[in-house]
Design a protein around this motif. Sequence first.
Motif, PDB file in Angstrom:
ATOM      1  N   LYS A 450      22.455   1.057  11.364  1.00  0.00           N
ATOM      2  CA  LYS A 450      22.308   2.333  12.068  1.00  0.00           C
ATOM      3  C   LYS A 450      21.232   3.161  11.371  1.00  0.00           C
ATOM      4  CE  LYS A 450      26.910   3.025  14.054  1.00  0.00           C
ATOM      5  NZ  LYS A 450      27.668   1.862  13.631  1.00  0.00           N
ATOM      6  N   ARG A 453      21.242   9.725  11.122  1.00  0.00           N
ATOM      7  CA  ARG A 453      21.524  10.629  12.236  1.00  0.00           C
ATOM      8  C   ARG A 453      20.820  11.961  12.057  1.00  0.00           C
ATOM      9  NH1 ARG A 453      27.439   9.393  10.963  1.00  0.00           N
ATOM     10  NH2 ARG A 453      27.975   7.576  12.244  1.00  0.00           N
ATOM     11  N   ALA A 461      29.526  13.058  15.133  1.00  0.00           N
ATOM     12  CA  ALA A 461      30.218  11.971  14.454  1.00  0.00           C
ATOM     13  C   ALA A 461      31.335  12.507  13.565  1.00  0.00           C
ATOM     14  CB  ALA A 461      29.223  11.161  13.624  1.00  0.00           C
ATOM     15  N   LEU A 481      25.591  12.121  21.247  1.00  0.00           N
ATOM     16  CA  LEU A 481      25.343  10.783  20.718  1.00  0.00           C
ATOM     17  C   LEU A 481      24.517   9.946  21.689  1.00  0.00           C
ATOM     18  CD1 LEU A 481      28.814   9.965  19.107  1.00  0.00           C
ATOM     19  CD2 LEU A 481      26.717  10.686  17.961  1.00  0.00           C
ATOM     20  N   GLU A 485      20.715   8.339  20.984  1.00  0.00           N
ATOM     21  CA  GLU A 485      20.365   6.937  21.183  1.00  0.00           C
ATOM     22  C   GLU A 485      19.249   6.787  22.212  1.00  0.00           C
ATOM     23  OE1 GLU A 485      23.468   4.136  21.670  1.00  0.00           O
ATOM     24  OE2 GLU A 485      24.150   4.448  19.615  1.00  0.00           O
ATOM     25  N   GLU A 542      26.279   4.179  18.266  1.00  0.00           N
ATOM     26  CA  GLU A 542      27.012   5.358  17.789  1.00  0.00           C
ATOM     27  C   GLU A 542      28.126   5.731  18.761  1.00  0.00           C
ATOM     28  OE1 GLU A 542      26.832   6.472  14.959  1.00  0.00           O
ATOM     29  OE2 GLU A 542      24.824   6.859  14.193  1.00  0.00           O
TER      30      GLU A 542
END
Length: 823
Positions: A450, A453, A461, A481, A485, A542
């Motif tokens: 990942k 963020r 999250a 989220l 992405e 995510e």
Amino acid sequence: MKLYDRFGAKGFHSSLITTFGIDFDTYENVCLNRLRGAGCTNNLILPDTGMLSYALNGASALPRYAGRLYSATGISASRGGVFHSKVFLRLGRRSGELLVGSANMTAPGLAGNRELMGMVECDREESGERRIIAAAWLYLVSRLDQTSKAIAQQIAWMQARTPWLMDTEPATGLTVLRDGSGSAFVTSGNQTGIAQQFIDLVGKQPVARLIVMSPYWDQSLAALKYLIMALAPQETILLIEPKRGLFPTNALKDLPDIKLMDISALDPTRFFHAKVIIAQTQQADHVLFGSGNCTIAALGNASSVGTNDEACLYRRLPPQASIKTLKIEDLIISSAEIDRSQIKPLEFEDDLKLSELRQRNPGRFECVYDMLIWWPPANVDDDSTIELLDADGNLVQSTLTLVHTEPAERRFRLTSMNERPALARLRYPDGKLSNPSIVALTDALKQTAKEARGKKAEGAASLLAEETNEGFWLLEALDVLEAAEQRQADDTKTISRKRQNADKPTPPQGQYRTLDYERFIAGRHLRSDGSAMAPSSLTGSELSLVRGFLNRILGMDRPDETPADLIKDEELAGAFDMGDETADPQGALEGGEEFPKRPSKRLDDNDEETKKERLRRERRKAHAGQIIAAIRSFGERIRMRAAAGQLSGIDVLRLRALITVVAAAGHSDTLSARKPDQSTLQTFPSAGDVNSWPRLLGRVLFVFFGGSRPAIRDLHLDASFDELTADIKESWATCFWTIQVCLDAVRKHRENTTFVKSLQSLARRLYAVTQLQEIELAGPEIMGVINAMSQRYAKRLGFDPERIESAHISEIRSLLTQRISRP
């Protein structure tokens, strides 16, 4: 430069490291720990195949995280030697870093020995450095076996997030860097050996001095003799450690004019493992350093390109710059030569018997959820049995069922397993054991990779990890989220590929192939066992955090999850009209005339309790407004994405999340019988209002399953899965529960006869278009979600869980009867 300090540099998402020898304890605790701490989560380490077996056979502590947090795969030299290169490549969206040198991924390599490493850095701007890094990438990726799903997905993930690299022409030969100096990435595997490539880079310039530092040499100094013959230096200086017993003094009989200098004078206690060749001319210092010792196996000569796989970096620097940078100027110019009689005779090291270790190699193993894939070695005995081990080397109890076999690959279904394997080995018919081999957990590797963020995504999250109650915030977190992405995906689409180079590695074909729902269902595998390792299409996303939260509040945590306008009237009518119900289903669903509202009492603003009630009412109204707007937006989103062929598992997750939010906002009372102390978050009554929770949930379900062409038919699923994934099944189970709870609620009121028929019609449609079989509909995955939903919401919404389960089973029987009666 301390090599391990570089591992903590930020701005990179992926790393590829090659090494001859490997110490897993050093890699995991020193290197991997720093890499992941700096946000570099997609990591591969590539040791020599024989040395990997040597490490797994007791020369190193067993790996704790291989196949889970990183891939470790052995590489073999194509010409029969050893894979000896030491390359450290890190890649990010905006930059790259390449380290080339002599250090193995061992404790001595990182901290004990005296090593030599060179670094090349680049950003997204066109430069010689960027082309050098592209050449290193090409070298590395060409040596990886992408028949491995784990390796292929890591490379594809890396490529998708490094668009500048995919659009860079790899350097070939001499490349000019930003500082004006020249450089080249010099490796084995070309038409000429490394020694000849270096000679060609030096060119026709007369060489005044040749300096060679190497810990290991040919017994006859054949590689050195070839360099001297080709470069014809006026002076040759060798930097050795006379007390190590590693230099073949007897071979100097043919080279009487060579000067020997004691490199250990710079550091008497540490081993000089560095390898460097310097050809000094009047115009420049030509420097070659990296993994290659001064041997024919590494460098080659006129008749051989070498047998090892090596990697070196060439630098063209101003005259004398190299010896000043390496701090050997005084040693070269002022120190006395070594007394050759004082050099310790050559001592031969014990053979590691790498060829024998390779013969005991059990092959490669990979686990995709509960499917074990084995690539056996060519000479395997078919009567050998596979034994699975944990990270401590202890046996893992499990049942392996062969489901597919072909000469190069065998697949087994794993059942009755309490933990996932870390290692695998073979037990031969004579009782002897192979070396252990790492089991790569493909889904775990996908989940761990990942990017760092952003602040909003990190906040979402954190909420999903900490919250215990559902609410409108869940939809907002999902939006954040998904948007994060999408931004990453948009960055990936900026790859322009101005040049199409046939030698550039390309992503595996079919990497992102999807099938529409009907074709996917027709070809899926039906799971007949109770394995807990059902795959999830959200692994690596995510958005898996949303699924993890939904399962957690239901008490069914999964080990693989770490954590516009309403539908138009005519569409609604057509969707529910199945020829056997009221002529006005739209009115039954949307209308509220059978629920006349009682006139509200006039509130006294001076009454404190009245003020509190008004405030609660305003909060309920605002909360209700948010959810109703979300339902409208959901309907518009699904219609647009279905029309564009973009409906995916993310939309199915959103369907489940929206149902959860509406259910949490409902209560068991009618509008007229609402309790004064009802929570402001429970805004929707069971009846008495056009926005009762059964009606709202009916609208949500209709969006996906209603109409002459239900949106589910435009749903596309990842074709790499051979079964319906757990996240999709959980969402369908949530829908089955929802329709039964809605029916249970509306049947309690006589005036809902028309509405009941409309929901019954929708229920039949829902069970039919999802196309699940009885083993799935009544299986533990579906029933587990239904029962968990009932346990959480039964008291809040006022229903009997047993009635919901019975209604679901009854619907299954009706569905099966319809299927049997079809002509």
